[in-house]
Design a protein around this motif. Structure first.
Motif, PDB file in Angstrom:
ATOM      1  N   LEU A   1      -0.316 -31.763 -18.514  1.00 26.94           N
ATOM      2  CA  LEU A   1       0.335 -30.617 -18.037  1.00 26.94           C
ATOM      3  C   LEU A   1       0.808 -29.591 -18.928  1.00 26.94           C
ATOM      4  CD1 LEU A   1       1.823 -32.477 -15.359  1.00 26.94           C
ATOM      5  CD2 LEU A   1       0.462 -30.349 -14.404  1.00 26.94           C
ATOM      6  N   GLN A   2       1.500 -30.238 -20.543  1.00 28.55           N
ATOM      7  CA  GLN A   2       2.146 -29.591 -21.315  1.00 28.55           C
ATOM      8  C   GLN A   2       1.189 -28.320 -21.917  1.00 28.55           C
ATOM      9  OE1 GLN A   2       4.697 -32.613 -22.949  1.00 28.55           O
ATOM     10  NE2 GLN A   2       5.839 -32.041 -21.307  1.00 28.55           N
ATOM     11  N   GLY A   3      -0.325 -28.821 -21.671  1.00 31.43           N
ATOM     12  CA  GLY A   3      -1.146 -28.365 -22.419  1.00 31.43           C
ATOM     13  C   GLY A   3      -1.739 -28.699 -23.356  1.00 31.43           C
TER      14      GLY A   3
ATOM     15  N   GLY B   1      -5.416 -30.905 -21.550  1.00 29.36           N
ATOM     16  CA  GLY B   1      -4.885 -29.635 -20.160  1.00 29.36           C
ATOM     17  C   GLY B   1      -4.928 -28.980 -21.533  1.00 29.36           C
TER      18      GLY B   1
ATOM     19  N   GLY C   1      -6.775 -25.796 -16.836  1.00 32.01           N
ATOM     20  CA  GLY C   1      -5.842 -25.111 -17.097  1.00 32.01           C
ATOM     21  C   GLY C   1      -5.989 -23.928 -17.833  1.00 32.01           C
ATOM     22  N   ALA C   2      -6.846 -23.390 -19.470  1.00 35.52           N
ATOM     23  CA  ALA C   2      -6.535 -22.740 -19.805  1.00 35.52           C
ATOM     24  C   ALA C   2      -8.319 -21.973 -19.321  1.00 35.52           C
ATOM     25  CB  ALA C   2      -6.656 -23.138 -21.707  1.00 35.52           C
TER      26      ALA C   2
ATOM     27  N   THR D   1      -3.491 -21.292 -12.678  1.00 35.28           N
ATOM     28  CA  THR D   1      -2.414 -21.596 -13.799  1.00 35.28           C
ATOM     29  C   THR D   1      -2.229 -20.411 -14.474  1.00 35.28           C
ATOM     30  OG1 THR D   1      -4.236 -22.509 -15.181  1.00 35.28           O
ATOM     31  CG2 THR D   1      -2.944 -23.981 -13.525  1.00 35.28           C
ATOM     32  N   ASN D   2      -1.693 -20.398 -14.895  1.00 39.61           N
ATOM     33  CA  ASN D   2      -1.452 -18.902 -15.888  1.00 39.61           C
ATOM     34  C   ASN D   2      -1.582 -19.560 -17.780  1.00 39.61           C
ATOM     35  OD1 ASN D   2      -1.494 -16.579 -16.525  1.00 39.61           O
ATOM     36  ND2 ASN D   2       0.752 -16.590 -17.109  1.00 39.61           N
ATOM     37  N   GLY D   3      -1.948 -20.770 -17.781  1.00 35.50           N
ATOM     38  CA  GLY D   3      -2.423 -21.230 -19.486  1.00 35.50           C
ATOM     39  C   GLY D   3      -1.706 -22.131 -19.248  1.00 35.50           C
ATOM     40  N   PRO D   4      -2.274 -22.955 -20.585  1.00 38.96           N
ATOM     41  CA  PRO D   4      -1.452 -24.829 -20.932  1.00 38.96           C
ATOM     42  C   PRO D   4       0.036 -25.030 -20.352  1.00 38.96           C
ATOM     43  CG  PRO D   4      -3.018 -24.352 -21.941  1.00 38.96           C
ATOM     44  CD  PRO D   4      -3.306 -22.855 -21.633  1.00 38.96           C
ATOM     45  N   GLY D   5       0.429 -25.978 -19.862  1.00 41.68           N
ATOM     46  CA  GLY D   5       2.475 -25.781 -19.596  1.00 41.68           C
ATOM     47  C   GLY D   5       2.585 -24.944 -19.379  1.00 41.68           C
TER      48      GLY D   5
ATOM     49  N   TRP E   1       3.363 -23.436 -15.101  1.00 35.81           N
ATOM     50  CA  TRP E   1       3.613 -23.318 -14.199  1.00 35.81           C
ATOM     51  C   TRP E   1       4.028 -22.760 -13.914  1.00 35.81           C
ATOM     52  CZ3 TRP E   1      -0.031 -26.791 -11.980  1.00 35.81           C
ATOM     53  CH2 TRP E   1      -1.173 -27.377 -12.588  1.00 35.81           C
TER      54      TRP E   1
END
Lengths: 185, 128
Positions: free
Chosen positions: A145-147, A151, A155-156, B122-126, B128
């Protein structure tokens, strides 16, 4: 935190099961470039750039991310993006699936090498992001969740992390916490 | 089982997720490059992943051509592009149109920060 994640996943799973059949239907909706908050509506390029709707509405539908099932778009041939620019560039593929089931509280994750290596090269993940040895990586949802880890892409650019069940895709079996298997498909 | 409670909790969680989505609704995966453009008097550069991945697999840019997979990690200068590096490996009037079509790349709202943007959850890694 872990409990909260497990709860959220449980809810998502319940919700998915309840809306499971008939197959979910959704409206796809793309903002025009001039209104997307990133492009300058006064830029002369607005008349020349392609609108996402024009290209993406023809591809297999999804409810999140680009609203395109990119894996299906490759599989059914609706797109065939180039794998290399130079003919001599090496294109590497791998068929093994990795099952990740360290936690009894969540459905196991089946990580498919095949679907990933159709898009990506081994070096995009190995050895910096993940060591190429079963069980050698301490993967955690918090870091995702922190990329980090999965991730970095999910999420990207690849489908977003809201799609829990697409990674937590395997009902738990009493197998080993990590396992590599030849892809059955 | 406290089954009737579940929908209410999930609604609250959904509301929290929805509120967390920032304003910019650009297409998922769009990357803004604005380390130098604004200072050079140009609009920021908008790189659309969706457009390029229809034509090229990730490995072409992130392996063969050597783009780092982290927004802001590639130190791209306009002179590099004209010399055939980074975007210029394709935007060279051979694989794609060339560097003289400034506005097609420099199309962002003035003042945007570098980074990954994009709506649809989502708007990119990490973030939210």
């Amino acid at each position: 935190m872990r409990l909260a994640l497990a709860l959220l996943l449980a809810i998502c799973t319940v919700a998915a099961a309840q809306s499971g059949k008939p197959p979910p239907r959704f409206e796809r909706n793309w903002d025009s470039l001039a209104k997307d908050g990133v492009h300058d509506p006064r830029s002369p390029a607005m008349r020349q750039l392609q609108e996402p709707r024009e290209a993406l509405s023809a591809l297999p539908a999804d409810s999140a991310g680009n609203q395109v099932r990119w894996v299906d778009a490759l599989r059914d041939g609706s797109i065939n993006p180039r794998s290399s620019l130079r003919p001599e560039a090496e294109v590497r593929l791998l068929e093994t699936d990795i099952y990740m089931s360290r936690y009894g509280s969540v459905p196991a994750v089946r990580f498919p090498h095949r679907e990933h290596t159709l898009w990506l090269d081994c070096s995009n993940c190995h050895e910096k992001l993940f060591k190429s040895k079963v069980g050698a990586n301490e993967i955690s949802m918090l870091r995702i969740l922190q990329g980090e880890q999965c991730g970095q892409c999910h999420g990207a650019v690849a489908f977003p992390l809201t799609e829990c069940a697409r990674c937590h895709n395997t009902p738990r079996t009493p197998a080993k916490p990590r396992q590599a298997m030849e892809s059955a498909r | 089982m406290a089954a009737p409670r579940v929908p209410r909790v999930s609604l609250i969680l959904l509301a929290v997720l929805a509120l967390a989505v920032p304003e910019a609704r650009s297409e998922y995966g769009d990357v803004v490059l604005n380390r130098y453009s604004g200072k050079g008097g140009m609009r920021p550069v908008v790189f659309p992943h969706w457009f390029h991945r229809v034509r090229f697999r990730c490995k072409v840019c992130h392996h063969e051509l050597g783009f780092e997979m982290r927004a802001g990690a590639n130190d791209v200068r306009m002179s590099d592009i004209i010399d055939g590096r980074f975007c210029g490996m394709c935007h060279n009037n051979d694989i794609a149109w060339g560097a003289e079509r400034c506005d097609l790349c420099h199309s962002g709202k003035p003042g945007l920060k570098s980074g990954i943007y994009g709506g649809h959850q989502t708007n990119g890694p990490g973030r939210w």
